[in-house]
Design a protein around this motif. Sequence first.
Motif, PDB file in Angstrom:
ATOM      1  N   TRP A  21       0.682  -1.078   0.089  1.00  0.00           N
ATOM      2  CA  TRP A  21       0.154  -0.022  -0.069  1.00  0.00           C
ATOM      3  C   TRP A  21       0.649   1.249   0.443  1.00  0.00           C
ATOM      4  N   PRO A  22       2.225   1.557   0.887  1.00  0.00           N
ATOM      5  CA  PRO A  22       2.816   2.232   0.720  1.00  0.00           C
ATOM      6  C   PRO A  22       3.120   2.667  -0.908  1.00  0.00           C
ATOM      7  N   ARG A  23       3.713   1.872  -2.003  1.00  0.00           N
ATOM      8  CA  ARG A  23       3.689   2.305  -3.161  1.00  0.00           C
ATOM      9  C   ARG A  23       2.810   2.835  -3.948  1.00  0.00           C
ATOM     10  N   VAL A 299       3.841   8.040 -15.149  1.00  0.00           N
ATOM     11  CA  VAL A 299       2.753   6.863 -14.286  1.00  0.00           C
ATOM     12  C   VAL A 299       2.765   5.388 -15.234  1.00  0.00           C
ATOM     13  N   GLY A 300       3.894   5.497 -16.481  1.00  0.00           N
ATOM     14  CA  GLY A 300       3.434   4.609 -16.754  1.00  0.00           C
ATOM     15  C   GLY A 300       4.556   3.451 -16.613  1.00  0.00           C
ATOM     16  N   ILE A 301       6.099   4.074 -15.978  1.00  0.00           N
ATOM     17  CA  ILE A 301       6.842   3.756 -15.166  1.00  0.00           C
ATOM     18  C   ILE A 301       6.907   2.753 -13.783  1.00  0.00           C
ATOM     19  N   GLY A 302       5.544   4.203 -12.959  1.00  0.00           N
ATOM     20  CA  GLY A 302       5.611   3.269 -11.724  1.00  0.00           C
ATOM     21  C   GLY A 302       4.610   2.265 -12.003  1.00  0.00           C
ATOM     22  N   LEU A 303       3.063   2.364 -13.213  1.00  0.00           N
ATOM     23  CA  LEU A 303       1.782   1.323 -13.101  1.00  0.00           C
ATOM     24  C   LEU A 303       3.350   0.218 -13.327  1.00  0.00           C
ATOM     25  N   ARG A 305       6.204  -0.943 -13.034  1.00  0.00           N
ATOM     26  CA  ARG A 305       6.899  -1.959 -11.341  1.00  0.00           C
ATOM     27  C   ARG A 305       5.905  -2.148 -10.719  1.00  0.00           C
ATOM     28  N   THR A 306       4.623  -1.627 -10.516  1.00  0.00           N
ATOM     29  CA  THR A 306       2.979  -2.137  -9.423  1.00  0.00           C
ATOM     30  C   THR A 306       3.215  -3.478 -10.423  1.00  0.00           C
ATOM     31  N   GLY A 332      -4.059  -6.013 -13.077  1.00  0.00           N
ATOM     32  CA  GLY A 332      -4.551  -4.880 -13.344  1.00  0.00           C
ATOM     33  C   GLY A 332      -5.528  -4.185 -12.370  1.00  0.00           C
ATOM     34  N   LEU A 333      -6.384  -4.885 -11.947  1.00  0.00           N
ATOM     35  CA  LEU A 333      -7.554  -4.933 -10.660  1.00  0.00           C
ATOM     36  C   LEU A 333      -6.648  -4.161  -9.592  1.00  0.00           C
ATOM     37  N   ALA A 334      -5.542  -4.512  -9.501  1.00  0.00           N
ATOM     38  CA  ALA A 334      -4.115  -3.648  -8.450  1.00  0.00           C
ATOM     39  C   ALA A 334      -4.400  -2.308  -8.681  1.00  0.00           C
TER      40      ALA A 334
END
Length: 811
Positions: A21-23, A299-303, A305-306, A332-334
């Motif tokens: 959750w922090p990320r 944002v694409g980079i962060g997604l 990584r998620t 995807g739901l994350a």
Amino acid sequence: MARSTLTTARFCAASHGRRHWPRLVALALIVGFAGAIVLAAIGGARRSDSAFTRMKEETRAADLRMFGPAAADSVLEQLRAVPGVEEIGKARQLTAAVRDRGFQFLSFGAPLDDRVGRTVERPRLLEGRRPRQDRVGEVAMPEPLAQKLRVGVGDTVKVSTFSPEQVQQLISQGGEPSAPEGPQVPLRVVGITRVPADLAIEGAGGGVMLATRAFVRHYGDQIGSFAPYVLFVRLSDPAAAGRVVRQARTLLAPGGQPGEFQVQPTSEFEGGVEESVGVLTTGLVVFAIVAGLAGLVVVGIGLRRTADDFGGDLPVLRSLGVSRWGRVLTVGLAVVPVALGGAFLAVVGAFAASPLMPLGLAADAEPDPGLHLDGLVLGLGFLAVLLTVVALGLWSAQRVVSISSREPAGEPGSSALARRTVAVGLAPPVTVGVAMTLEPGRGQRGIPARAAVAATVVAVLGVVAVTVFGAGLGALSHTPRAYGYNWDAHTGIGEQALQRPGGACSGLTTALVDDPAVAGASEYCTNSGEVDGHGLTFVAFDRLRDDVGPTVLEGRAPRGPDEIALGTATFDAIAAGIGDNVRLDGPDGAHRFRVVGRVVIPKFPGSGDFQAIADGAVITGRGYRLVAHGDSSTPAIVVRWRPGADVRAAKARLRALPEQVHPFRSSVVPLEVDRLEQVDVLPWVLGGFLAIIGTLGLSYALVTGVRRRARDFATLKTLGFRRRQVAQTVAVQATLLAAVGVAIGVPLGIVIGRLVWDRVADQAGMLAVLTVPALAIGGVAVATVLVANLVAAVPARRAARLRPAVVLRSE
């Protein structure tokens, strides 16, 4: 089965959210930050674009000013009945001045009815109150004049007026006026006001100050007027301008004698405001587009990584029989909470930032500053951010699922550059760093080198483009040719030169053109008229020596008597093109002209010409005589000096000529350039934002690379790498990523910066001064490499402190 898949996906996504959750919160904040900037810029562009129009509606600004003889109430009622006329108010022009380092003429007058100041020309009150019309000594002062005279509410200004005899003498004989001989009237400032014209070129002269009806009743007979009556005409239909002007000319000047009736469309001097606001609006739209693209990158980079965090769980889900679609849905739901939270934060942030908009001149025009709820932008923006993040999340999920479904790949081959570094004997940290960057690997051990390069390219491109744009903007005010002053100086000639049988703008004889220091000279003549119904000032150049004329943006300058060149805004106003035929109606006639070019309309300091440099027309001296026969009181000469000439000595010689050559004057930077420079903060804000985006992208690549290549670093330390060598390996990666970004971003930034500046200058009706600041761009390149190494310091320290036994045992 579908319900089971959805349940499994929801359970796994919820479990992932609790662990990370922090990320996810940090990613939602990044989405909200980028989205807020984009939505605030779009909302600011919409607000800026309409600010001046809304100000005109708020102040009930006149569309036409008509100067002429006395108008009976019955005549005014006939004019008010013309279709498309909303209101007409009547005022009196009064000739006055104030002491400010000598006498300074005022645009001064007073209303003659209760419509002026109420239903037409009702200024915005900034401070104090409106003057009471039954009090002689009260006045509301225009903001520009108050700033120029440094007065405020409660101060008293002594207005010196000119007698009717003085004004009549000036009209008949010309020359310089003597000291004011009319009443000296103290006026108490009870309010500070702002009208649309105060933001335009007219505001540079202080604006128009209106006294009260009691003032004109008390002093009107003792003060002279160049135009005894002024009609302020407000239109509900702009197309009605031609109808009301023709009707007014018939009713107010039935004899049709020149000078009895004149019309000044306020669009003549408001055009500069609209162009400046248009540039600002375009800048905000470009800002929003570039910021949006940059935001997509980070944002694409962060997604991604998620999504990569699910890498270890996907094989398990596959072994449990979860379909490919189910695994994509699980990942995807994350990101759904990220999308919802980011979209909400973007809307809240854009609303909170709305008081910062609009910027520059549009902020002065804005009738309703402060918080602004733009439902269309915020509503569509919420959906756009939500759907964009979800789409990027699903794309990242699909990529991660595809990678996890493949058979384990073999070790990637080494790159040619990596082999070359080994062959030339470079130090091991260099060869290993190059190999790790150019051979990023695949699957869970791959590093996001492409994403890091993309983020760096975006940052470098943006900063370089901003630098090039700023260099062009900075050079504009120092390049008179760019804003129409396409010569070195201008002067005037005394009255004995006026005896010219050929008429105005023809046959001027002066020894000035024979001086050896003069390379070229033309007589410069101006008058007011209409081109295809569009009111403007037209300019003529009558060649005296060589060819001195306006700055040409497209096509060429007029040469024949039936040729004309137009300003950029005039082209748009009359929907004309080069090669078209247009009708020019001057004060003494009309003629058809062929459009041969697009030019910058030159302005002269102190000429009283308030028209925008993008709006007007240029013709030849012979063309001028087809539509205007009246001679000017002081012929103006524009001069180009010969290279290497002693200009100071030449000026002294020329001033001693018998035809009374006036002192030579140089250009003054026009108000449009000053207005354009008000938006210079916007590019640098964009550059700063892009720099942050690039730093985030590079940081992500380096941190992720160290985490995913932990086994490699542990192996290197086992083989003898010291901590310093491990840190150097990470620094080499950062340097190489930055170098690739610089190599791609710098040339693209130069091209884009020049294209944007060319577009902005062209839209403003000026010549684009293109310059490439090589030193500044070199500084950007060096700074990029330095920042990359500073960013690499943290992951480098982490890599250097890895404990090989712990890492290899966990592997």
